[in-house]
Design a protein around this motif. Structure first.
Motif, PDB file in Angstrom:
ATOM      1  N   THR B 288       4.442 -13.518   4.027  1.00 20.20           N
ATOM      2  CA  THR B 288       3.091 -13.011   4.258  1.00 20.20           C
ATOM      3  C   THR B 288       2.628 -13.236   5.692  1.00 20.20           C
ATOM      4  O   THR B 288       1.890 -12.428   6.232  1.00 20.20           O
ATOM      5  CB  THR B 288       2.087 -13.666   3.295  1.00 20.20           C
ATOM      6  OG1 THR B 288       2.280 -15.082   3.343  1.00 20.20           O
ATOM      7  CG2 THR B 288       2.280 -13.194   1.894  1.00 20.20           C
ATOM      8  N   THR B 360       0.172   1.419  -2.051  1.00 19.49           N
ATOM      9  CA  THR B 360      -0.850   0.411  -2.275  1.00 19.49           C
ATOM     10  C   THR B 360      -0.204  -0.754  -3.021  1.00 19.49           C
ATOM     11  O   THR B 360       1.008  -0.818  -3.145  1.00 19.49           O
ATOM     12  CB  THR B 360      -2.053   1.018  -3.023  1.00 19.49           C
ATOM     13  OG1 THR B 360      -3.074   0.053  -3.099  1.00 19.49           O
ATOM     14  CG2 THR B 360      -1.684   1.453  -4.408  1.00 19.49           C
ATOM     15  N   SER B 364       2.335  -3.516  -0.156  1.00 21.48           N
ATOM     16  CA  SER B 364       2.122  -2.514   0.883  1.00 21.48           C
ATOM     17  C   SER B 364       1.525  -3.128   2.137  1.00 21.48           C
ATOM     18  O   SER B 364       1.329  -2.443   3.126  1.00 21.48           O
ATOM     19  CB  SER B 364       1.195  -1.418   0.365  1.00 21.48           C
ATOM     20  OG  SER B 364      -0.112  -1.900   0.268  1.00 21.48           O
ATOM     21  N   GLN B 365       1.250  -4.440   2.108  1.00 21.53           N
ATOM     22  CA  GLN B 365       0.652  -5.063   3.280  1.00 21.53           C
ATOM     23  C   GLN B 365       1.694  -5.520   4.299  1.00 21.53           C
ATOM     24  O   GLN B 365       1.333  -6.073   5.324  1.00 21.53           O
ATOM     25  CB  GLN B 365      -0.202  -6.260   2.842  1.00 21.53           C
ATOM     26  CG  GLN B 365      -1.498  -5.835   2.176  1.00 21.53           C
ATOM     27  CD  GLN B 365      -2.116  -6.957   1.395  1.00 21.53           C
ATOM     28  OE1 GLN B 365      -1.489  -7.527   0.505  1.00 21.53           O
ATOM     29  NE2 GLN B 365      -3.338  -7.294   1.708  1.00 21.53           N
ATOM     30  N   ARG B 385      -6.104   1.795   0.128  1.00 27.80           N
ATOM     31  CA  ARG B 385      -6.850   0.647  -0.366  1.00 27.80           C
ATOM     32  C   ARG B 385      -7.701   1.138  -1.525  1.00 27.80           C
ATOM     33  O   ARG B 385      -8.056   2.311  -1.573  1.00 27.80           O
ATOM     34  CB  ARG B 385      -7.759   0.083   0.728  1.00 27.80           C
ATOM     35  CG  ARG B 385      -7.007  -0.417   1.942  1.00 27.80           C
ATOM     36  CD  ARG B 385      -7.969  -0.676   3.067  1.00 27.80           C
ATOM     37  NE  ARG B 385      -8.881  -1.753   2.733  1.00 27.80           N
ATOM     38  CZ  ARG B 385      -8.580  -3.045   2.878  1.00 27.80           C
ATOM     39  NH1 ARG B 385      -7.406  -3.383   3.339  1.00 27.80           N
ATOM     40  NH2 ARG B 385      -9.444  -3.977   2.559  1.00 27.80           N
ATOM     41  N   GLY B 398      -8.734  -5.945  -1.273  1.00 25.19           N
ATOM     42  CA  GLY B 398      -7.501  -5.534  -0.621  1.00 25.19           C
ATOM     43  C   GLY B 398      -6.658  -4.637  -1.507  1.00 25.19           C
ATOM     44  O   GLY B 398      -6.988  -4.395  -2.664  1.00 25.19           O
TER      45      GLY B 398
END
Lengths: 284, 444
Positions: B288, B360, B364-365, B385, B398
């Motif tokens: 992350t 999403t 997907s971040q 989002r 988010g």
């Protein structure tokens, strides 16, 4: 790895139960109320404790009441003569100093107003510990002769006090007869109307509790009607001024029938009249 | 089939009850996290229309009053495999959300991503007795759809009419009141494994909650992440979750296809964990904080301390360059996207008028994912989002909460499903009292 703080099944259930509005309200307000009520009942179950509480409460009450701010030291009486104020003090005996909480002003006022000579009384406690009594006295307007003796009467006919002698109150007009005080206002009006006769007027006598007789010197009486006696008296006075009626030898002027005033002569006058009449008839 | 029909109707009834009470919970049972939102329904028209705020697709009728997330346990590939653990996790989330909301919730609408969803396109046709289409005719045409063999131990999760046609006119949203000779319907049927549904229902029941609805997370993240024209003209929503990547294809505001790839973000983490020999939670943090899918020259020089607590200095002071980390992550992400591509191809996505793909979900971040995805999936890729809904905390806004938000919208505006229509009389058991009553009502 750190453990997640998952609630136990019981904790979860209790939390959900707690979120019920009814349960919440019951526990938050109902439970304290029940506990407090139960404690109060248990406490009151012993009479000795209740007695102690009552006494303590009374004691506290007394200490507040007997503070110097609330004490009354003397009674001041305004608007009353010396003997009336003595009578008032006798009627409401108060032994000072006394707490103002122990004074029942309304009862005292009622008590004072039972005195005949008091028209009205007004009581208040002034700062500084004075019981102020303001009295309006009754003014004697008439003197009333009854079987028991002389009585002073105010303008409304309320008896005030006994009078020792007529000579003590020379300026007051005299009334007599049973129930005379009930028509005191009318009597005063009659006395006002009879002012031209004042040098001969002895007084008014109530006849049969319904009408007045004007008693004059020389045993003369004017019998007034039951209705509108003042007007009748004024008419008679006008007649007297024109014809000197009352100076003549008669005992009664009867005005009871308004259309027919009647005179009653003395025996001498009557005999004289008969004689004169007979002369007339003889002369013819 | 009747059994499912009854249970779905019971759930729909329960949802109505919850709406009447005004409070309903949303539960997204994912592989990485379990999210619980508490919704309060105030009824429509709380905001005056002249202030430029419309109905917002029903969003203005509810408000999120409680939100909680907890690390998920006992869930793999979007399916429950350790009931007690999952039950505890659900309890944690529900309790925290209830605490924030300050109200007790009894009804819960849940979604999950796994359980091997399978899509079927169904077709039905009836001749109209009366030339005007009535509601009963719609029910009849839906009942007339020939149901394929969905296989043993599978259950229908969604059965949505997506298209109606009368004679030669097709593409009708609502055929009621129109005239014609024949009515045809297309229905989208989504089936999942029975076991997964039963496990979830059991867990929720163990938490003293009533299940008021079930949805596939592919469907609900589609309604929250796709904007209106994407839903109308054709778009796919790819929800990269923890244990499974679910995808749904929308056209004309209806879902026409849903599937799931059983690879997700947790597999990326597992790869990092294995590749760098670090524990899972360190791998998760590395992913992350430093993760990515496109390596540049700069990344060769950026050294990341990966740490450790073995006491061995050499082992605990290890560093790895970001390029190496990306080198571990990228193949797995590529695999996910390749699988998604395969499923989309199998569904015939290329025949849609617009082919917008929206990525999403929590996965997907990853930085640079949109670049990688456009190489594999096609040019029209964007990161999505979820819609903003009233009262949603910033922490739950988010992309990881796309399916939670979608479930809120689903709760506020459920799509008509097959079981919302009265069952035609000839499908009822021959001797039932209901059948007699229906016959009476239809004929008088």
């Amino acid at each position: 790895m750190r453990r997640d703080p998952a609630p136990s099944r019981l904790a979860y259930r209790l939390e959900r139960l707690w979120l019920r509005p009814l349960v919440r309200r019951a526990v938050r307000t109902g439970l304290p109320l029940v506990v407090a009520g139960a404690a109060a009942v248990w406490w009151a179950s012993d009479p000795a404790r209740v007695q102690t509480l009552r006494e303590t409460a009374q004691e506290m009450r007394r200490t507040v009441e007997e503070r110097p701010e609330f004490m009354v030291h003397l009674m001041a009486i305004d608007g009353a003569s010396a003997e009336l104020s003595r009578a008032v003090r006798e009627t409401v005996p108060v032994d000072f100093p006394l707490s103002s909480f122990d004074l029942d002003l309304e009862a005292m006022r009622a008590e004072i107003e039972t005195i005949d000579a008091v028209a009205s009384a007004h009581l208040r406690i002034k700062p500084g510990g004075t019981l102020q009594v303001e009295i309006v006295e009754r003014e004697p307007a008439l003197i009333w002769r009854t079987v028991e003796g002389l009585m002073l009467v105010d303008a409304e006919g309320h008896p005030i006090a006994a009078a020792a002698a007529r000579a003590d109150w020379p300026e007051l007009p005299l009334i007599a007869g049973e129930g005379a005080n009930d028509a005191a206002a009318q009597a005063l009006a009659l006395f006002e109307a009879a002012r031209p006769l004042s040098d001969r007027l002895r007084g008014l006598q109530r006849m049969g509790e319904r009408r007045w007789d004007v008693v004059l010197t020389r045993g003369q009486r004017i019998l007034l009607p039951e209705a509108r006696p003042v007007a009748a008296l004024e008419r008679l006075i006008a007649l007297d001024e024109a014809r000197d009626l009352l100076d003549r030898d008669l005992t009664h002027v009867d005005l009871r029938l308004p259309g027919r005033p009647t005179l009653r002569l003395t025996a001498d006058a009557m005999a004289e009249l008969v004689r004169i009449r007979s002369l007339d008839t003889v002369g013819d | 089939m009747t059994d499912l029909y009854q249970s779905q109707r019971a759930m729909r009834r329960m949802r109505k009850q919850a709406m009447d009470r005004g409070v309903v919970a949303i539960l997204d049972v994912g592989t990485a996290k379990i999210a619980c939102l508490v919704l309060r329904f105030d009824g429509p028209g709380r905001l005056p229309a002249h202030e430029g705020v419309g109905s917002l697709a029903g969003q203005s009728s509810f408000r999120v009053i409680g939100a909680a997330t907890t690390r998920s346990r006992g869930v793999q590939f979007g399916e429950i495999h350790a009931m007690q653990e999952t039950e505890r996790a659900i309890r944690t989330a529900v309790q925290a959300a209830q605490k924030m909301a300050g109200v007790r919730v009894d009804h819960v609408i849940a979604c999950f991503s796994g359980a091997r969803p399978r899509s079927y396109g169904l077709e039905g046709r009836i001749e109209l007795t009366d030339s005007v289409v009535q509601e009963a005719d719609v029910a009849r045409v839906l009942a007339a759809c020939d149901v394929p063999d969905i296989g043993p131990h599978r259950e229908v999760l969604h059965a949505q009419p997506v298209n109606f046609a009368i004679d030669h006119r097709t593409g009708l949203m609502d055929p009621r009141g129109q005239t014609g000779n024949a009515l045809m319907a297309d229905m989208h049927l989504l089936t999942v494994e029975e076991q997964a549904v039963q496990n979830l229902a059991y867990c929720i029941k163990r938490c003293d909650l009533e299940l008021a609805g079930l949805a596939s997370s592919a469907y609900v993240s589609g309604i929250s992440a796709l904007v209106e024209d994407e839903q109308e003209l054709g778009g796919a929503c790819v929800d990269i979750g923890g244990g499974a990547t679910s995808l749904s294809i929308f056209i004309k505001k209806h879902m026409i296809y849903a599937d799931s790839v059983r690879i997700g973000g947790e597999h990326v983490t597992a790869d990092i964990s294995k590749g760098l020999q670090v524990p899972m939670h360190v791998a998760e943090r590395l992913k992350t904080v430093h993760g990515g899918v496109v390596a540049t020259g700069m990344d060769d020089r950026e050294m990341i301390e990966i740490g450790g607590d073995t006491g061995d200095w050499e082992h605990d002071r290890r560093t790895v360059s970001r390029a190496e980390l990306i080198g571990i992550m990228r193949p797995r992400v590529e695999e996910i996207l390749e699988d998604v591509r395969q499923r989309l191809d199998a569904a015939g996505f290329e025949h849609l008028p617009a082919q917008q793909i929206v990525l999403t979900g929590g996965g997907s971040q990853i930085p640079g994912l949109d670049g990688l995805a456009s190489r594999i999936l096609g040019q029209q890729v964007r990161l999505g989002r979820p819609l903003r809904v009233q009262g949603l905390p910033q922490a739950a806004a988010g992309p990881a909460f796309a399916s939670s938000v979608g479930l809120c919208l689903f709760a506020a505006h459920p799509q008509d499903e097959w079981w919302d229509f009265e069952m035609p009389a000839d499908r009822l058991p021959a001797r039932s009292l209901k059948r007699a009553i229906r016959w009476f009502r239809d004929n008088w």
